[in-house]
Design a protein around this motif. Structure first.
Motif, mmCIF file in Angstrom:
data_model
loop_
_atom_site.group_PDB
_atom_site.id
_atom_site.type_symbol
_atom_site.label_atom_id
_atom_site.label_comp_id
_atom_site.label_asym_id
_atom_site.label_seq_id
_atom_site.Cartn_x
_atom_site.Cartn_y
_atom_site.Cartn_z
ATOM 1 N N TYR A 343 0.843 -1.202 0.000
ATOM 2 C CA TYR A 343 0.000 0.000 0.000
ATOM 3 C C TYR A 343 0.873 1.244 0.000
ATOM 4 C CZ TYR A 343 -3.786 -3.166 1.125
ATOM 5 O OH TYR A 343 -4.707 -4.193 1.071
ATOM 6 N N CYS A 344 0.358 2.294 -0.615
ATOM 7 C CA CYS A 344 1.085 3.559 -0.605
ATOM 8 C C CYS A 344 1.015 4.131 0.818
ATOM 9 C CB CYS A 344 0.455 4.537 -1.588
ATOM 10 S SG CYS A 344 1.167 6.177 -1.461
ATOM 11 N N PRO A 345 2.166 4.465 1.399
ATOM 12 C CA PRO A 345 2.136 4.964 2.780
ATOM 13 C C PRO A 345 1.508 6.350 2.889
ATOM 14 C CG PRO A 345 4.369 5.051 1.898
ATOM 15 C CD PRO A 345 3.521 4.393 0.852
ATOM 16 N N LYS A 346 1.411 7.042 1.733
ATOM 17 C CA LYS A 346 0.879 8.397 1.810
ATOM 18 C C LYS A 346 -0.628 8.409 1.542
ATOM 19 C CE LYS A 346 1.647 13.025 0.021
ATOM 20 N NZ LYS A 346 2.101 13.705 -1.180
ATOM 21 N N CYS A 347 -1.024 7.873 0.396
ATOM 22 C CA CYS A 347 -2.447 7.982 0.053
ATOM 23 C C CYS A 347 -3.206 6.686 0.324
ATOM 24 C CB CYS A 347 -2.614 8.406 -1.401
ATOM 25 S SG CYS A 347 -2.131 7.138 -2.570
ATOM 26 N N GLY A 348 -2.507 5.622 0.652
ATOM 27 C CA GLY A 348 -3.184 4.386 1.034
ATOM 28 C C GLY A 348 -3.616 3.523 -0.135
ATOM 29 N N ARG A 368 7.026 4.804 -8.442
ATOM 30 C CA ARG A 368 6.210 5.802 -7.726
ATOM 31 C C ARG A 368 4.760 5.367 -7.659
ATOM 32 N NH1 ARG A 368 8.631 10.814 -7.232
ATOM 33 N NH2 ARG A 368 10.591 11.021 -8.347
ATOM 34 N N CYS A 369 4.075 5.932 -6.646
ATOM 35 C CA CYS A 369 2.634 5.721 -6.553
ATOM 36 C C CYS A 369 1.980 6.534 -7.679
ATOM 37 C CB CYS A 369 2.136 6.201 -5.193
ATOM 38 S SG CYS A 369 0.349 6.354 -5.105
ATOM 39 N N PRO A 370 1.088 5.910 -8.465
ATOM 40 C CA PRO A 370 0.498 6.644 -9.586
ATOM 41 C C PRO A 370 -0.461 7.744 -9.114
ATOM 42 C CG PRO A 370 -0.512 4.489 -9.371
ATOM 43 C CD PRO A 370 0.593 4.538 -8.382
ATOM 44 N N ALA A 371 -0.913 7.650 -7.854
ATOM 45 C CA ALA A 371 -1.880 8.649 -7.380
ATOM 46 C C ALA A 371 -1.178 9.855 -6.768
ATOM 47 C CB ALA A 371 -2.828 8.011 -6.371
ATOM 48 N N CYS A 372 -0.290 9.607 -5.799
ATOM 49 C CA CYS A 372 0.306 10.758 -5.112
ATOM 50 C C CYS A 372 1.774 10.955 -5.479
ATOM 51 C CB CYS A 372 0.141 10.610 -3.609
ATOM 52 S SG CYS A 372 1.123 9.270 -2.940
ATOM 53 N N HIS A 373 2.268 10.061 -6.348
ATOM 54 C CA HIS A 373 3.611 10.204 -6.936
ATOM 55 C C HIS A 373 4.757 10.138 -5.937
ATOM 56 C CE1 HIS A 373 1.537 11.055 -10.602
ATOM 57 N NE2 HIS A 373 0.852 12.005 -9.988
HETATM 58 ZN ZN LIG Z 1 0.056 7.270 -3.053
#
Ligand SMILES: [Zn+2]
Lengths: 381, 500
Positions: A343-348, A368-373
């Motif tokens: 899971y992305c630690p920032k946006c989940g 990178r996370c595609p949502a919050c980069h």
């Molecule tokens: Zn993210």
């Protein structure tokens, strides 16, 4: 390939039982005649062990692992994989792997190293630990030359991986510490051929040979089997401090990608306070972004009397590790489970969805996370 | 029911006898035990009536009846011996399955002895059922041979005709009720026409054929004509007095044995069905690792589905939802249930096959860092590499025959093709070095993995249901009362830590 049967194994074990018991009881030097009665003869000019010290009386002190086995001529170390032949220390399984397979990288386990990729896994018999739950005991608890093996020089292994179209070679199933000479030469050859190398190890090894090997390794998963000396005494026959030192060495002195795996054995190392302590130590030593896998124990080998690790125990361990601050905490040997996913630690966002070793969906783009980069720690290409 | 010509008169007369109406009428049951006369009630009674219906539908003549008679000695022996098997195995099944269920509920793994005994008794019961069906079907071939082509066609498409049987022996009051219902339906107008769905129907037919081939079931002749109950009608038709042997078989058919009465047999069967069903629900639940939150969501949806189905069942005809509307609502619930699941769980459910003993990968998957042996086909190739061509041919024959048993029949051309593929792959494997083989064994095994028509058809039918907006596997597995009950128990266990 047929592994030795249980009876053969027990016979062998019986022969070396005294050695093991000595170690369990008091620690110190242990020398087994584990390899049986046939005298080991190395190839003329054969590969020697890199780390040992010859004593004037012809005996040898092994320098590979903190056990420092002292062997006389003809004797074999505790790992069953190195023998003193006339004052020179030789590996018994060099170029003779007993397991050769193509596996998913998730089986190491590695969650942040090229997810979904394949490895050519190589294992040689023998081990310098005696984990009671070993799930590959037929291989790890047998001398390498007593198993059915392949003849495979490091160069041939690299060529085989190439032919197969696999660009990672893994040492798994048995501990590369027990076949370090072969593992290192293979890793060197692989590096030349731009093939990556990953290893799973109990990391009961001296810093010098570890660094010598790790120079050529891209990722390493260390089995931190417990967090008390008592656990290492009773279940693994090793020393915790040696393993902790190795973890620290990898983190601070190498560029290897590191992941940690802890197999939770009910009644042995499931205590939440110990898990808390372990997570805290990991946070301080390897940082919050080093992935930690809590692995489910399944009755095996000499611990068939115990139940499987309850899911709740694994989940509670994950909660503890997260509460301490570790970011990437996984569960393994239990699927489907949220703990399999990244899971992305920032946006989940669920970045990598897995079912056991199978990657169902990988949304990571360029690391990178595609949502919050945010950039994710690991090796993604 | 096609009660044609003279047979119609005979048929009605027999049926009337069965229903124990009109004492004094000549009856083939006259010499048989008293209780047989009210045989028309209960399962076996229905089967008795169905047998007669088939005999009359076929229009068997007395010469044919006489030709069939010699088969009855063996058929009755098979029935009695199968009953004795059931008497022995069923109580063992109950005991084993109950122990298995108790462990399954806790999801902490199975003790070896419980798992072993469950597997053993399950296998025995299956074997007994299938052997009985195979033997009876073989015997039925004798009947098929003496049927005319037209009779064979009738038999092949025969379905027991409840309505016709009812019409023949229902009481006037029952008939009046049915007439009233029919009038109500007539007032409401004709029902929506059933959509013709040839692809779905064809897939279902093929799936049925494959299933029957894998797990033999008595064919229509074996099921309806080679029973002790049917024997009495055939003896009557042949004009031959029924032998003593038949009375004993009919007695067993109707009452069971002294040690294992039929009532107990039926109770046991019911109990086995219930246990198997519950075990199956637990296996799926255990393989899914639901969180308490998911359970809450799923139970809610299962309740809604049950309410919807109950409302549809109980509604007065004019208030019932149109089938399309009813299905659409179920599909909505199904989609809602799927949104509760994680991708990994959806994957597990897609691959889940209802089972008693969960397959290894569901119960105990290969673990991280564990060396596994590879698939059975990889091991097969391993063996094939070490042996000569002649022996490989024998290995191929035995592999194909086991596949036919496991996966269903194959045409001659399919067998030839498979044999060639296996031979070529074995040769390829033999030509490899040990190292090459070790690294390629999974790919080679993948290339010779046989087609599993049953799985293909099941998936295709599920897919067709989705396209045609009918509920599919999710509904079948998750959205029912029994599964909801299991989930609620699991919820409590999770809360109290009694299971995982
Ligand atoms: Zn993210």
């Amino acid at each position: 390939m047929s592994p030795i049967d249980r009876r053969d194994f027990l016979t062998t074990l019986g022969r070396c039982g005294a050695g093991i018991c000595t170690l369990c009881a008091g620690g110190g030097f242990a020398v087994g005649q584990a390899a049986g009665t046939k005298r080991f003869r190395p190839e003329p000019g054969g590969r020697r062990v890199d780390f040992f010290e010859s004593l004037p009386d012809g005996s040898i002190v092994c320098g590979v692992c903190p056990r420092h086995c002292v062997t006389d001529d003809g004797e074999t170390g505790f790992c069953r994989s190195r023998t003193n032949v006339a004052g020179v220390y030789y590996p018994r399984g060099y170029g003779r792997p007993c397991i050769l397979r193509v596996d998913p990288i998730e089986k190491i386990p590695l969650s942040h190293f090229r997810p979904g990729s394949k490895t050519m896994t190589v294992a040689v018999g023998g081990c310098n630990l005696r984990c009671l739950y070993c799930q590959n005991w037929q291989h790890s608890q047998t001398a390498p030359d007593k198993l059915k093996t392949f003849d495979l020089t490091p160069d041939q292994a690299v060529a085989a991986a190439r032919d197969k179209g696999v660009d990672t070679i893994a040492f798994n199933y048995t501990d590369p510490v027990a076949f370090l000479e072969y593992a290192k030469d293979l890793a060197v050859a692989a590096r030349k051929a731009e093939i990556r190398v990953v290893a799973a190890t109990g990391a009961y090894i001296e810093p010098e040979p570890l660094l010598d090997f790790a120079r050529y390794v891209d990722a390493i998963t260390i089995g931190l089997k417990g967090f008390t000396q008592e656990f290492y005494d009773t279940v693994c026959s090793g020393r915790l401090d040696g393993v902790l030192a190795a973890i620290e060495t990898i983190k601070t002195k190498t560029n290897c990608w590191l992941e940690i795996v802890n197999l939770i054995v009910p009644t042995y190392n499931h205590d939440p306070r110990t898990i808390h302590k372990m997570a805290g130590w990991l946070r301080r030593t390897v940082g919050v972004t080093t992935p930690l896998h809590f692995s489910r124990f399944v009755p095996m080998y000499r611990l068939t009397n115990l139940p499987r690790t309850p899911v709740e125990t694994l989940e509670s361990a994950c909660r503890i590790a997260r509460s301490v601050g570790l970011t990437y905490v996984y569960t393994s040997n239990i699927a489907p489970h949220d703990g399999n996913n990244t899971y992305c630690p920032k946006c989940g966002m669920a970045l990598i969805e897995r079912l056991g070793f199978k990657v169902l969906e990988n949304r990571v783009r360029d690391g990178r996370c595609p949502a919050c980069h945010i950039r994710l720690p690991g090796v993604w290409t | 029911m096609t009660l044609r010509g003279a047979n119609r008169v005979v048929g009605v007369r027999w049926l009337v006898c069965l229903a124990a109406i009109g004492p004094g009428l000549p009856s083939p049951a006259a010499d048989l035990p008293e209780a047989l006369r009210d045989d028309a009630q209960g399962d076996h009674g229905r089967q008795t009536v169905d047998s007669l219906d088939l005999i009359l539908s076929l229009g068997l003549n007395s010469a044919q009846a006489r030709a069939i008679l010699p088969l009855y000695a063996e058929a009755c022996r098979l029935h009695q011996s199968h009953y004795r098997d059931k008497a022995e195995i069923q109580p063992q099944e109950i005991q084993a399955y109950a122990a298995f269920l108790a462990e399954d509920r806790l999801n902490r793994g199975f003790s070896p002895e419980v798992e072993r005994s469950t597997a053993r008794v399950h296998h025995r019961a299956k074997k007994a059922r299938e052997t009985f069906a195979t033997n009876l079907n073989e015997l039925a071939q004798g009947v098929w041979r003496i049927l005319t082509p037209q009779q064979r066609r009738i038999a092949e498409t025969y379905k027991p005709q409840k309505k016709a049987v009812f019409a023949a022996y229902a009481s006037p009051k029952e008939k009046r009720n049915v007439a009233r219902q029919a009038a109500r339906r007539a007032r409401r107008g004709p029902p929506a026409p059933r959509r013709d769905d040839p692809a779905l129907a064809a897939a279902r037919r093929e799936l049925d054929t494959v299933r029957t081939a894998i797990h033999p079931r008595p064919d229509v002749i074996a099921k309806h004509l080679l029973t002790p109950a049917a024997a009495q009608w055939v003896y009557e038709l042949a004009g031959v007095r029924a032998p003593r042997m038949l009375y004993e078989a009919v007695y067993c058919w109707r009452f069971g044995t002294r040690d294992y009465p039929l009532d107990r047999c039926r109770q046991d069967q019911k109990a086995i069905r219930a246990l198997s069903k519950e075990i199956n629900h637990w296996n799926l639940t255990n393989g899914m690792y639901f969180s308490p939150g998911q359970i809450e969501g799923l139970v809610q949806l299962a309740k809604q589905a049950e309410q919807l189905k109950a409302a549809q069942r109980q509604a007065r005809p004019r208030e019932k939802l149109h089938p399309d509307e009813f299905n659409a609502r179920l599909v909505q619930l199904e989609l809602a249930a799927e949104s509760v699941l994680r991708p990994g769980q959806l994957e597990v459910m897609r691959e889940y096959k209802p089972c008693l003993i969960p397959p290894k990968n569901l119960k105990n998957p290969v673990r991280v860092g564990q060396a596994n042996d590879g698939s059975h086909l990889a091991r097969w190739l391993q063996r094939a590499r070490r042996t000569n061509n002649e022996h490989v041919d024998r290995m191929i024959d035995s592999l194909i025959s086991s596949e036919i048993k496991r996966l269903g029949p194959m045409s001659e051309s399919a067998i030839a093709e498979r044999r060639k593929l296996l031979r070529d792959t074995a040769r390829q494997a033999a030509g490899m070095s040990d190292v090459e083989f070790a690294l390629n064994q999974d790919d080679l095994a993948g290339a010779i993995t046989p087609i599993n028509r049953k799985e293909e058809l099941t998936a295709a039918i599920d897919q067709m249901h989705r396209i045609r907006t009918k509920p599919g596997r999710t509904h079948q597995f998750l959205l029912n009362r029994d599964f909801a009950n299991v989930l609620m128990v699991r919820y409590q266990q999770l809360k109290s830590g009694a299971a995982e």
